[in-house]
Design an enzyme around this catalytic site. Sequence first.
Site, mmCIF file in Angstrom:
data_model
loop_
_atom_site.group_PDB
_atom_site.id
_atom_site.type_symbol
_atom_site.label_atom_id
_atom_site.label_comp_id
_atom_site.label_asym_id
_atom_site.label_seq_id
_atom_site.Cartn_x
_atom_site.Cartn_y
_atom_site.Cartn_z
ATOM 1 N N GLY A 165 0.593 -0.973 0.193
ATOM 2 C CA GLY A 165 0.296 -0.086 -0.003
ATOM 3 C C GLY A 165 0.813 1.108 0.124
ATOM 4 O O GLY A 165 0.226 2.917 0.127
ATOM 5 N N GLU A 200 -2.023 4.437 -14.014
ATOM 6 C CA GLU A 200 -2.714 3.961 -14.220
ATOM 7 C C GLU A 200 -4.249 4.435 -14.107
ATOM 8 O O GLU A 200 -4.471 5.226 -13.605
ATOM 9 C CB GLU A 200 -3.123 2.582 -13.987
ATOM 10 C CG GLU A 200 -2.649 1.380 -13.838
ATOM 11 C CD GLU A 200 -2.387 -0.430 -13.685
ATOM 12 O OE1 GLU A 200 -1.492 -1.081 -13.415
ATOM 13 O OE2 GLU A 200 -2.633 -0.024 -12.145
ATOM 14 N N HIS A 208 -10.927 -6.516 -5.687
ATOM 15 C CA HIS A 208 -9.968 -6.752 -5.821
ATOM 16 C C HIS A 208 -9.666 -8.150 -5.536
ATOM 17 O O HIS A 208 -9.807 -9.504 -4.739
ATOM 18 C CB HIS A 208 -9.367 -6.482 -4.495
ATOM 19 C CG HIS A 208 -7.631 -6.693 -4.131
ATOM 20 N ND1 HIS A 208 -6.973 -5.011 -3.707
ATOM 21 C CD2 HIS A 208 -7.342 -7.513 -4.617
ATOM 22 C CE1 HIS A 208 -5.378 -6.165 -4.388
ATOM 23 N NE2 HIS A 208 -5.957 -6.880 -4.165
ATOM 24 N N LYS A 237 -4.964 -5.091 2.858
ATOM 25 C CA LYS A 237 -6.428 -5.246 3.250
ATOM 26 C C LYS A 237 -6.757 -5.704 4.403
ATOM 27 O O LYS A 237 -5.694 -6.141 5.787
ATOM 28 C CB LYS A 237 -6.249 -7.069 2.553
ATOM 29 C CG LYS A 237 -5.328 -6.922 1.161
ATOM 30 C CD LYS A 237 -4.747 -8.232 0.393
ATOM 31 C CE LYS A 237 -4.734 -7.873 -0.783
ATOM 32 N NZ LYS A 237 -3.590 -9.089 -1.047
ATOM 33 N N GLU A 289 -1.279 -6.271 -10.734
ATOM 34 C CA GLU A 289 0.613 -7.157 -10.096
ATOM 35 C C GLU A 289 0.406 -8.410 -10.075
ATOM 36 O O GLU A 289 -0.748 -8.889 -9.328
ATOM 37 C CB GLU A 289 1.316 -6.443 -9.140
ATOM 38 C CG GLU A 289 -0.061 -5.877 -7.652
ATOM 39 C CD GLU A 289 0.289 -4.887 -6.530
ATOM 40 O OE1 GLU A 289 1.307 -4.759 -6.829
ATOM 41 O OE2 GLU A 289 0.278 -5.478 -5.221
ATOM 42 N N ARG A 293 5.430 -14.296 -3.459
ATOM 43 C CA ARG A 293 5.802 -14.192 -2.449
ATOM 44 C C ARG A 293 4.621 -14.783 -1.540
ATOM 45 O O ARG A 293 3.186 -15.349 -2.288
ATOM 46 C CB ARG A 293 6.118 -13.081 -1.515
ATOM 47 C CG ARG A 293 5.188 -12.653 -1.676
ATOM 48 C CD ARG A 293 5.746 -10.984 -0.190
ATOM 49 N NE ARG A 293 5.119 -10.046 -0.481
ATOM 50 C CZ ARG A 293 3.368 -9.713 -0.727
ATOM 51 N NH1 ARG A 293 2.632 -10.716 0.849
ATOM 52 N NH2 ARG A 293 2.938 -9.023 -0.265
#
Length: 455
Positions: A165, A200, A208, A237, A289, A293
């Site tokens: 974020g 963008e 999301h 989140k 994106e 990980r």
Amino acid sequence: MFNKILIANRGEIAVRIIRAARELGVGTVAIYSTADRDALHVHLADEVICVGPARSTESYLNMNNILSAAVATGAQAIHPGFGFLSENSKFARLCEEMNIKFIGPSAKVMDMMGDKINARAEMIKAGVPVTPGSEGEVHTTDEAVKIAEEIGYPIMLKASAGGGGKGIRKVNNVEELVPAFEAAQAEAQAAFGNGAMFIERMIFPARHIEVQILGDSQGNVIHLGERDCSLQRNNQKVLEESPSVAIGHTLRNEITAAAVKAAQHVSYENAGTIEFLLDESSGKFYFMEMNTRVQVEHPVTEFVSGVDIVKEQIRVANGNELSVKQEDVTFSGHAIECRINAENPKFNFAPSPGKITNLFLPSGGVGLRVDSAMYSGYSIPPYYDSMIAKVIVHGENRFEALMKMQRALLEFDVEGVITNVDFQLELISDPHVVAGDYDTSFLGNIFLPEYQKED
């Protein structure tokens, strides 16, 4: 299989990795800072080694000290968890040079997909839909103004090297653009050492949606379904669930196929997540994106798929094929995760470090899991992320999962620090959330204003 791995992290994810490794018969080395001498992951690991003082830049981000610890203890691999060095390609490259296996993708792939501009270009090559936006890095406000005029407002400013974020701003018009660009660029420079931005068009309102993928060194790539992560505050989140109520069978097949195509295009190995924005009005989705990980919310997917993602990470890093093929993956029921933080929601979510004087974690019944590194008497240090636990539930259907989460949060009792447990309980009980009627704007624009009015 590896004889020993080092966990380059702390908190609940370090505990999670230690437990998975132990179940695979693999020895573990925990690193810790001086502030974490009494942390749970230090007590659980087979070996421990201090890598520096409290500040993360001198300990959990200290590549030389961590690599020295791996060599000194004879660890054959390093699991970075999430955060810290988990998406640092330089660290992954150093591991490769020292013949220590980095449990994650290669440094090359991390460079390709960790940088948002590179990732966007690769997704265009792969035929994965992307939002209209800048074609490369944006460094000045003049460039930003010109590009914004071309693609149209509202827009999103994003740090090229961003994550968590940071370095993100929503801009509704040209008057907001210059101050927002300068603020986001400064934040990105401070957080990542890289002030490059890209732009963008903002898909709003949006869902999301992210797709969990796994790949191995033999070229196999599978998906483990999607998670809905639309309940966010400041682009971070708060609650996640799987499957998404916003997606039907056809769209689910399309979005998961796009995620697999994306991962195959870059020959992805290990666990990763492809994140999309879904425009519910049109049914169109756009690549946002890739997270290279394991993610905080991975237990949600483990519940609905039955696949242990952390164990798969270790097996794949060892050179094994994935233990499951796509046709073997089945999905059942519904799962929800609430992140429990030591913070005060009534005071702008200010962190609340301190000593836990009493702790009771919810338990009992099928389909309830609490991932935490907390215990009664533990002092939460002020230097790191405020998350202290994750409550994850699984039910035969969404209603059962919602009721189980409400029950679990009602049982969660922590004394000595302020937490967001009551906030999460109100959120999971909100009529809009119960109905599945929310998007990325809901928490900030609808729920929080009402919640913070309450006394």
